[in-house]
Write an enzyme that holds these catalytic residues in place. Structure first.
Site, PDB file in Angstrom:
ATOM      1  N   HIS A   1       0.710  -1.045  -0.058  1.00  0.00           N
ATOM      2  CA  HIS A   1      -0.116   0.003  -0.027  1.00  0.00           C
ATOM      3  C   HIS A   1       0.763   1.327  -0.002  1.00  0.00           C
ATOM      4  O   HIS A   1       1.916   1.138   0.644  1.00  0.00           O
ATOM      5  CB  HIS A   1      -1.156  -0.039   1.157  1.00  0.00           C
ATOM      6  CG  HIS A   1      -1.946   1.166   1.148  1.00  0.00           C
ATOM      7  ND1 HIS A   1      -1.632   2.422   1.697  1.00  0.00           N
ATOM      8  CD2 HIS A   1      -3.342   1.136   1.106  1.00  0.00           C
ATOM      9  CE1 HIS A   1      -2.913   3.197   1.457  1.00  0.00           C
ATOM     10  NE2 HIS A   1      -3.588   2.444   1.376  1.00  0.00           N
TER      11      HIS A   1
ATOM     12  N   CYS B   1      -3.682   2.470  -4.490  1.00  0.00           N
ATOM     13  CA  CYS B   1      -4.980   3.218  -3.628  1.00  0.00           C
ATOM     14  C   CYS B   1      -4.873   4.434  -4.491  1.00  0.00           C
ATOM     15  O   CYS B   1      -4.013   5.342  -4.314  1.00  0.00           O
ATOM     16  CB  CYS B   1      -4.414   3.425  -2.471  1.00  0.00           C
ATOM     17  SG  CYS B   1      -5.381   4.393  -1.390  1.00  0.00           S
TER      18      CYS B   1
ATOM     19  N   HIS C   1      -7.586   0.134  -3.985  1.00  0.00           N
ATOM     20  CA  HIS C   1      -8.545   1.164  -3.207  1.00  0.00           C
ATOM     21  C   HIS C   1      -8.969   2.197  -4.278  1.00  0.00           C
ATOM     22  O   HIS C   1      -8.043   2.817  -4.595  1.00  0.00           O
ATOM     23  CB  HIS C   1      -7.645   1.682  -2.131  1.00  0.00           C
ATOM     24  CG  HIS C   1      -7.268   0.544  -1.249  1.00  0.00           C
ATOM     25  ND1 HIS C   1      -6.781   1.038   0.021  1.00  0.00           N
ATOM     26  CD2 HIS C   1      -7.624  -0.918  -0.936  1.00  0.00           C
ATOM     27  CE1 HIS C   1      -6.541  -0.106   0.817  1.00  0.00           C
ATOM     28  NE2 HIS C   1      -6.944  -0.912   0.057  1.00  0.00           N
TER      29      HIS C   1
ATOM     30  N   ASP D   1     -13.306   3.041  -0.643  1.00  0.00           N
ATOM     31  CA  ASP D   1     -12.557   3.544   0.483  1.00  0.00           C
ATOM     32  C   ASP D   1     -12.926   4.950   1.117  1.00  0.00           C
ATOM     33  O   ASP D   1     -13.162   5.676   0.680  1.00  0.00           O
ATOM     34  CB  ASP D   1     -10.972   3.334   0.009  1.00  0.00           C
ATOM     35  CG  ASP D   1     -10.171   3.250   1.119  1.00  0.00           C
ATOM     36  OD1 ASP D   1     -10.731   2.982   2.400  1.00  0.00           O
ATOM     37  OD2 ASP D   1      -8.713   3.457   1.152  1.00  0.00           O
ATOM     38  N   HIS D   2     -12.955   4.896   2.407  1.00  0.00           N
ATOM     39  CA  HIS D   2     -12.886   6.275   3.106  1.00  0.00           C
ATOM     40  C   HIS D   2     -14.316   6.904   2.644  1.00  0.00           C
ATOM     41  O   HIS D   2     -14.070   8.239   2.368  1.00  0.00           O
ATOM     42  CB  HIS D   2     -11.683   6.985   2.969  1.00  0.00           C
ATOM     43  CG  HIS D   2     -10.496   6.416   3.612  1.00  0.00           C
ATOM     44  ND1 HIS D   2      -9.517   7.185   3.632  1.00  0.00           N
ATOM     45  CD2 HIS D   2     -10.307   5.319   4.095  1.00  0.00           C
ATOM     46  CE1 HIS D   2      -8.513   6.654   4.332  1.00  0.00           C
ATOM     47  NE2 HIS D   2      -9.024   5.388   4.713  1.00  0.00           N
TER      48      HIS D   2
ATOM     49  N   TYR E   1     -15.131   4.510   7.715  1.00  0.00           N
ATOM     50  CA  TYR E   1     -15.376   2.941   7.417  1.00  0.00           C
ATOM     51  C   TYR E   1     -17.086   2.943   7.547  1.00  0.00           C
ATOM     52  O   TYR E   1     -17.316   1.688   8.118  1.00  0.00           O
ATOM     53  CB  TYR E   1     -14.594   2.226   7.776  1.00  0.00           C
ATOM     54  CG  TYR E   1     -13.181   2.053   7.160  1.00  0.00           C
ATOM     55  CD1 TYR E   1     -13.022   1.382   6.053  1.00  0.00           C
ATOM     56  CD2 TYR E   1     -12.164   2.819   7.872  1.00  0.00           C
ATOM     57  CE1 TYR E   1     -11.889   1.302   5.350  1.00  0.00           C
ATOM     58  CE2 TYR E   1     -10.770   2.725   6.891  1.00  0.00           C
ATOM     59  CZ  TYR E   1     -11.017   2.039   5.819  1.00  0.00           C
ATOM     60  OH  TYR E   1      -9.662   1.909   5.162  1.00  0.00           O
TER      61      TYR E   1
END
Length: 394
Positions: free
Chosen positions: A241, A279, A306, A353-354, A370
């Site tokens: 990541h 990501c 992501h 994501d997020h 999340y």
């Protein structure tokens, strides 16, 4: 799930285990076929036992889902810093990989960020539509570094204007607001076992004293040369990541920030098992990262996505935007993923994501970034984008 030709993305969500306020049934109802999870009950450096791997796997499968990706097996700070007794920690990491592989879980995410994982200064940034998002603001971070942590020689990392902005920001904080800023920065990820006091946090930073960016790079390569042969033997794909945010913080080097960093890592250990968790949010914080071009360039070594979006300003501050908004053109991103998947003939796992905290989730306890509904919105938007790009009829 809809039927499509080709190799559509496997839609998943991050699940933080039995204590996650988002249930497996919620994730299934969102339209996912898989989850991404980790055994957070084990501290970094401990072996993920076969029994606990199978227990988690059975729990997921009994909910009608698959465990597609591990996120993450944390890398111990001793390994990252290259200081102390590494051998037993690396051996434990290999054993955890083998135990996962024997259970059929073949994509393992990890990161190589010193001390902190993702870092934000505000976990409840108010967006114009009334939802809440994650935010990173430089003057707030500098205020923490200079006036709360009081890191030795921190002044060297900031310009005079930045130091003045940080001081003014700090002087405007109440004691409660200072404590909240401290907690936001050093609290760690949801489910993360290690919680720092300020003294412990400074000690963790001091552990990296004298380690340059080049040395951290070499430590990463040394780690990969140890574990990639095990990954190859057991058909496991390792996915690193990126650093989040993708720049140095607290005087600590970071080495997974740009396309040049990726190229170095992949060339240093040129195995298909040595790959990326790509990501778009992390890389997208930097204006010099061309996200679609990076996906195109490193397509053969991407094992997991992501998908999220951020919006930055001229000062380098940013917040988590809606998935189809922000600085990264998600249309071009998903188009590149479709090309990657169809050419490689793989269904690659993706998770939104997020997501924003929104609607009923504003009234609930949620893990920052999340909550269920914000990620559901992101998943629906990304699913619709992929569907439209493939040009298929319902």
């Amino acid at each position: 799930m809809y039927d499509v030709n080709g190799y559509p993305m496997i839609q998943s969500m991050r699940w933080y285990g039995p204590d996650d306020p988002v249930l497996l049934s919620d994730i299934k109802q969102a339209g996912c076929s898989a989850v991404v999870t980790s055994l957070d009950q084990f501290a970094p450096g401990e072996i993920w036992t076969e029994d606990e791997v199978m227990k988690r796997l059975n729990q997921i499968e009994s909910a009608g889902l698959k465990w597609e990706v591990v996120e993450s097996i944390p890398v111990h700070e001793v390994i990252k810093a290259g200081k102390g007794e590494l051998n037993h920690l690396i051996s434990n990491y290999k054993t955890s990989m083998i135990n996962l592989a024997q259970s059929g879980i073949k994509v393992i995410t990890y990161n190589f960020m010193p001390v902190l994982n993702w870092t934000r200064t505000n976990l409840e940034f108010h967006v114009a539509d009334g939802s809440k998002a994650l935010q990173f603001e430089w003057k707030a971070f500098a205020a923490f570094d200079l006036h709360i942590l009081k890191r030795p020689d921190a002044e060297k990392d900031y310009t005079p204007d930045q130091r003045l902005d940080a001081l003014n920001y700090f002087m405007g904080l109440t004691l409660q607001q200072q404590e909240l800023l401290r907690d936001n920065i050093i609290a760690g990820l949801p489910g993360y076992q290690q919680k720092f006091s300020l003294e412990e946090f400074q000690s963790a930073i001091d552990f990296y004293s004298g380690i340059s960016r080049n040395q951290l790079r070499q430590n990463l390569v040394a780690f990969l040369k140890e574990i990639i042969p095990i990954a190859e033997k057991h058909d496991v794909s390792l996915a690193i990541h990126p650093d989040d945010p993708p720049f140095s913080l607290l005087g600590l080097p970071r080495v997974v920030c740009t396309a040049d960093d990726i190229e170095f890592i992949l060339n240093a250990v040129p195995s298909p098992a040595n790959g990326l968790c790509f990501c778009t949010g992390s890389y997208g914080v930097r204006a010099d990262n061309d996200i679609p071009a990076m996906i195109r360039k490193f397509a053969d070594r991407i094992h997991f996505f992501h998908l999220r979006n951020t919006k930055r300003n001229s000062s380098g501050d940013f917040f988590e935007d809606n998935h189809l908004e922000g600085d990264t053109n998600m249309y071009h991103v998903v188009r590149e993923i479709i090309a990657l998947s169809d050419r490689r003939k793989i269904n690659i796992t993706m998770r939104p994501d997020h997501g924003h905290q929104m609607l009923d989730d504003l009234k609930k306890r949620t893990n920052p970034g999340y909550s269920a509904i914000g990620r559901l919105r992101g998943l629906a938007e990304l699913r619709g984008l992929e569907y439209g790009l493939r040009g298929l009829d319902t």
